[in-house]
Motif scaffolding. Sequence first.
Motif, PDB file in Angstrom:
ATOM      1  N   VAL A   1       0.856  -1.177   0.000  1.00 24.40           N
ATOM      2  CA  VAL A   1       0.000   0.000   0.000  1.00 24.40           C
ATOM      3  C   VAL A   1       0.895   1.230   0.000  1.00 24.40           C
ATOM      4  O   VAL A   1       1.760   1.379   0.872  1.00 24.40           O
ATOM      5  CB  VAL A   1      -0.929   0.018   1.229  1.00 24.40           C
ATOM      6  N   ALA A   2       0.681   2.117  -0.961  1.00 22.47           N
ATOM      7  CA  ALA A   2       1.479   3.338  -1.057  1.00 22.47           C
ATOM      8  C   ALA A   2       0.962   4.393  -0.085  1.00 22.47           C
ATOM      9  O   ALA A   2      -0.209   4.361   0.322  1.00 22.47           O
ATOM     10  CB  ALA A   2       1.439   3.883  -2.487  1.00 22.47           C
ATOM     11  N   THR A   3       1.814   5.343   0.259  1.00 18.64           N
ATOM     12  CA  THR A   3       1.362   6.436   1.125  1.00 18.64           C
ATOM     13  C   THR A   3       0.196   7.190   0.485  1.00 18.64           C
ATOM     14  O   THR A   3      -0.694   7.677   1.187  1.00 18.64           O
ATOM     15  CB  THR A   3       2.507   7.418   1.417  1.00 18.64           C
ATOM     16  N   SER A   4       0.166   7.255  -0.841  1.00 21.15           N
ATOM     17  CA  SER A   4      -0.915   7.967  -1.537  1.00 21.15           C
ATOM     18  C   SER A   4      -2.259   7.252  -1.443  1.00 21.15           C
ATOM     19  O   SER A   4      -3.296   7.827  -1.780  1.00 21.15           O
ATOM     20  CB  SER A   4      -0.542   8.153  -3.013  1.00 21.15           C
ATOM     21  N   GLU A   5      -2.271   6.001  -0.991  1.00 23.75           N
ATOM     22  CA  GLU A   5      -3.509   5.227  -0.874  1.00 23.75           C
ATOM     23  C   GLU A   5      -4.100   5.277   0.541  1.00 23.75           C
ATOM     24  O   GLU A   5      -5.050   4.548   0.845  1.00 23.75           O
ATOM     25  CB  GLU A   5      -3.249   3.767  -1.258  1.00 23.75           C
ATOM     26  N   PHE A   6      -3.577   6.137   1.379  1.00 20.22           N
ATOM     27  CA  PHE A   6      -4.009   6.205   2.780  1.00 20.22           C
ATOM     28  C   PHE A   6      -5.504   6.456   2.904  1.00 20.22           C
ATOM     29  O   PHE A   6      -6.217   5.748   3.612  1.00 20.22           O
ATOM     30  CB  PHE A   6      -3.206   7.293   3.499  1.00 20.22           C
ATOM     31  N   THR A   7      -6.032   7.472   2.207  1.00 17.85           N
ATOM     32  CA  THR A   7      -7.435   7.860   2.412  1.00 17.85           C
ATOM     33  C   THR A   7      -8.422   6.851   1.828  1.00 17.85           C
ATOM     34  O   THR A   7      -9.599   6.871   2.205  1.00 17.85           O
ATOM     35  CB  THR A   7      -7.722   9.252   1.824  1.00 17.85           C
ATOM     36  N   GLU A   8      -7.995   5.998   0.929  1.00 17.01           N
ATOM     37  CA  GLU A   8      -8.891   4.957   0.422  1.00 17.01           C
ATOM     38  C   GLU A   8      -8.740   3.650   1.187  1.00 17.01           C
ATOM     39  O   GLU A   8      -9.476   2.701   0.942  1.00 17.01           O
ATOM     40  CB  GLU A   8      -8.656   4.708  -1.064  1.00 17.01           C
TER      41      GLU A   8
ATOM     42  N   GLU B   1       5.892  11.417   0.903  1.00 17.79           N
ATOM     43  CA  GLU B   1       4.523  11.913   0.735  1.00 17.79           C
ATOM     44  C   GLU B   1       4.554  13.299   0.129  1.00 17.79           C
ATOM     45  O   GLU B   1       5.547  14.018   0.223  1.00 17.79           O
ATOM     46  CB  GLU B   1       3.812  11.985   2.090  1.00 17.79           C
ATOM     47  N   GLU B   2       3.421  13.667  -0.465  1.00 18.48           N
ATOM     48  CA  GLU B   2       3.236  15.022  -0.980  1.00 18.48           C
ATOM     49  C   GLU B   2       2.107  15.696  -0.224  1.00 18.48           C
ATOM     50  O   GLU B   2       1.074  15.091   0.041  1.00 18.48           O
ATOM     51  CB  GLU B   2       2.921  14.991  -2.481  1.00 18.48           C
ATOM     52  N   GLY B   3       2.307  16.963   0.118  1.00 18.47           N
ATOM     53  CA  GLY B   3       1.267  17.723   0.803  1.00 18.47           C
ATOM     54  C   GLY B   3       1.234  17.445   2.292  1.00 18.47           C
ATOM     55  O   GLY B   3       1.984  16.606   2.809  1.00 18.47           O
ATOM     56  N   PRO B   4       0.374  18.156   3.010  1.00 14.58           N
ATOM     57  CA  PRO B   4       0.269  17.973   4.465  1.00 14.58           C
ATOM     58  C   PRO B   4      -0.127  16.544   4.801  1.00 14.58           C
ATOM     59  O   PRO B   4      -1.123  16.031   4.299  1.00 14.58           O
ATOM     60  CB  PRO B   4      -0.821  18.963   4.872  1.00 14.58           C
ATOM     61  N   SER B   5       0.636  15.900   5.667  1.00 18.73           N
ATOM     62  CA  SER B   5       0.361  14.496   5.978  1.00 18.73           C
ATOM     63  C   SER B   5       0.237  14.233   7.475  1.00 18.73           C
ATOM     64  O   SER B   5       0.039  13.093   7.882  1.00 18.73           O
ATOM     65  CB  SER B   5       1.449  13.590   5.384  1.00 18.73           C
ATOM     66  N   GLY B   6       0.351  15.290   8.293  1.00 19.44           N
ATOM     67  CA  GLY B   6       0.097  15.155   9.715  1.00 19.44           C
ATOM     68  C   GLY B   6      -1.300  15.641  10.062  1.00 19.44           C
ATOM     69  O   GLY B   6      -2.060  16.090   9.191  1.00 19.44           O
ATOM     70  N   TYR B   7      -1.662  15.550  11.335  1.00 19.77           N
ATOM     71  CA  TYR B   7      -2.975  16.000  11.806  1.00 19.77           C
ATOM     72  C   TYR B   7      -2.807  16.868  13.053  1.00 19.77           C
ATOM     73  O   TYR B   7      -2.076  16.506  13.985  1.00 19.77           O
ATOM     74  CB  TYR B   7      -3.881  14.812  12.131  1.00 19.77           C
ATOM     75  N   ASP B   8      -3.503  17.999  13.048  1.00 18.69           N
ATOM     76  CA  ASP B   8      -3.481  18.921  14.187  1.00 18.69           C
ATOM     77  C   ASP B   8      -4.600  18.524  15.151  1.00 18.69           C
ATOM     78  O   ASP B   8      -5.700  19.083  15.114  1.00 18.69           O
ATOM     79  CB  ASP B   8      -3.660  20.359  13.689  1.00 18.69           C
ATOM     80  N   ILE B   9      -4.308  17.547  15.985  1.00 14.76           N
ATOM     81  CA  ILE B   9      -5.288  17.018  16.934  1.00 14.76           C
ATOM     82  C   ILE B   9      -4.745  17.224  18.345  1.00 14.76           C
ATOM     83  O   ILE B   9      -3.606  16.855  18.633  1.00 14.76           O
ATOM     84  CB  ILE B   9      -5.575  15.527  16.675  1.00 14.76           C
ATOM     85  N   ASP B  10      -5.559  17.825  19.204  1.00 12.70           N
ATOM     86  CA  ASP B  10      -5.171  18.063  20.592  1.00 12.70           C
ATOM     87  C   ASP B  10      -5.740  16.981  21.487  1.00 12.70           C
ATOM     88  O   ASP B  10      -6.866  16.514  21.286  1.00 12.70           O
ATOM     89  CB  ASP B  10      -5.669  19.425  21.074  1.00 12.70           C
ATOM     90  N   VAL B  11      -4.968  16.606  22.491  1.00 14.73           N
ATOM     91  CA  VAL B  11      -5.374  15.561  23.436  1.00 14.73           C
ATOM     92  C   VAL B  11      -5.295  16.129  24.848  1.00 14.73           C
ATOM     93  O   VAL B  11      -4.362  16.875  25.168  1.00 14.73           O
ATOM     94  CB  VAL B  11      -4.467  14.320  23.322  1.00 14.73           C
ATOM     95  N   GLU B  12      -6.274  15.788  25.671  1.00  8.62           N
ATOM     96  CA  GLU B  12      -6.230  16.073  27.106  1.00  8.62           C
ATOM     97  C   GLU B  12      -6.137  14.761  27.865  1.00  8.62           C
ATOM     98  O   GLU B  12      -6.875  13.822  27.569  1.00  8.62           O
ATOM     99  CB  GLU B  12      -7.495  16.791  27.577  1.00  8.62           C
ATOM    100  N   VAL B  13      -5.233  14.702  28.835  1.00  3.31           N
ATOM    101  CA  VAL B  13      -5.119  13.552  29.718  1.00  3.31           C
ATOM    102  C   VAL B  13      -5.650  13.972  31.087  1.00  3.31           C
ATOM    103  O   VAL B  13      -5.079  14.850  31.730  1.00  3.31           O
ATOM    104  CB  VAL B  13      -3.665  13.069  29.843  1.00  3.31           C
ATOM    105  N   GLU B  14      -6.736  13.348  31.508  1.00  5.53           N
ATOM    106  CA  GLU B  14      -7.367  13.696  32.783  1.00  5.53           C
ATOM    107  C   GLU B  14      -7.305  12.504  33.723  1.00  5.53           C
ATOM    108  O   GLU B  14      -7.617  11.379  33.345  1.00  5.53           O
ATOM    109  CB  GLU B  14      -8.823  14.097  32.537  1.00  5.53           C
ATOM    110  N   VAL B  15      -6.905  12.756  34.969  1.00  7.92           N
ATOM    111  CA  VAL B  15      -6.877  11.724  36.004  1.00  7.92           C
ATOM    112  C   VAL B  15      -7.726  12.195  37.177  1.00  7.92           C
ATOM    113  O   VAL B  15      -7.449  13.255  37.756  1.00  7.92           O
ATOM    114  CB  VAL B  15      -5.436  11.433  36.468  1.00  7.92           C
TER     115      VAL B  15
END
Length: 410
Positions: free
Chosen positions: A209-216, A282-296
């Motif tokens: 599987v190529a990196t370009s096939e990620f979304t499918e 890869e070509e183009g933006p390939s990361g994700y801007d996702i924030d995480v909270e860790v609560e205890v």
Amino acid sequence: MSTHPVTWVEAAAGSAYDVDNLPYAVFSTEDTAPRIGVRIGDHVLDLGAAATALRPDLAPLLDAPALNPLMAAGATVWAEVRSWATELLTDTAHRDRVRLVPLADVTLHLPFEVGDYVDYYASVDHATNVGRIFRPDGDALMPNWRHLPVAYHGRAGSIVVSGTPVHRPAGQRKAPADPAPTFGPSLRLDIEAELGFVVGRTVPLGQRVATSEFTETVFGVTGVNDWSSRDIQAWEYVPLGPNLGKSFATSISAWVTPLAALEHARTELPSQEPAVLPYLREEGPSGYDIDVEVEVNGTVVARPPYASMYWSPAQMLAHLTVNGASLRVGDFYASGTISGPEKHQRGSFLELSWGGKETWTAGGEERTFLEDGDEVVLRYSAPGARGRIGLGEVRGRILPTIRPLPEEVE
């Protein structure tokens, strides 16, 4: 002025679960069997019932106790179902034709049947911290780390849905100064705040599987807590890696957020040096801007940023199959611990306590690792088309170790 259609569902417009989100879950109620729904505001749209009544061609995919049939239908159908769900929730003609169930009235289940499970080690900050903790006089990163996404094969059967209690594991432990190992409950029970990726495509053995096939190939994402026993892990992992220190439980969100909902969260990866081999490019933006909270126990103790991850999910997928390994619908892989460069961005207690030498505070108490009764909640959010969207939560409470076998009692 916005041209986006507005949902008719009360209080959903402008929320973290507006129609630009629509994560999937498998839910049941007192009078209905498990089937697929999507979240809209504080309700679940019963897609199984809607399909049976309005789109019988989709009923086999949606009136189902797992997401696997829908995922197996392919990316074109994923887009069609998402578009149809949006229409149901924005066209007032459908208001009296669909069933909305309050979240408080549903039971959420493991959303898909899990195939194989692979867990990566994709954060350079986490890997560097762990290296410094365990190899203070050596190199923080192993020579291979910046050349390939490192991973281990996990235990698919111990993946559980958010809210499932987790028993403290028992096993062999041996501190460096101990003359021999002992058996007992883990004394260094930890979390790892991660992001998971659900495979929705079958790829036969012997293909890549190529990196370009990620979304499918990847249907969507979930939050992940890769519970970890650091004392069991430290004794067992040489030379073959994690086993019992990880396999007792991995918790995931009940909600699977489709990749289409995360288009506005795409971002550039941090610089990768040295340059990666061709199959990882890869070509183009390939990361994700996702924030995480860790609560205890009600206290937020860390805020790891997924945007800081070194290896992208498409690179992890390409590496997973570059040797010809097959994929099945329902295969699952996770990012490894999400940690940023700052102390408050560390996604494990191993890092927050720097190997148990420092403390962090939850509920006014100084802590290093988890205690029985602790409840950990991981929460995720990201930019969406209309504001921030929610990716659900991963919740789990620590229960005491299960009772010993008779032969273990002296």
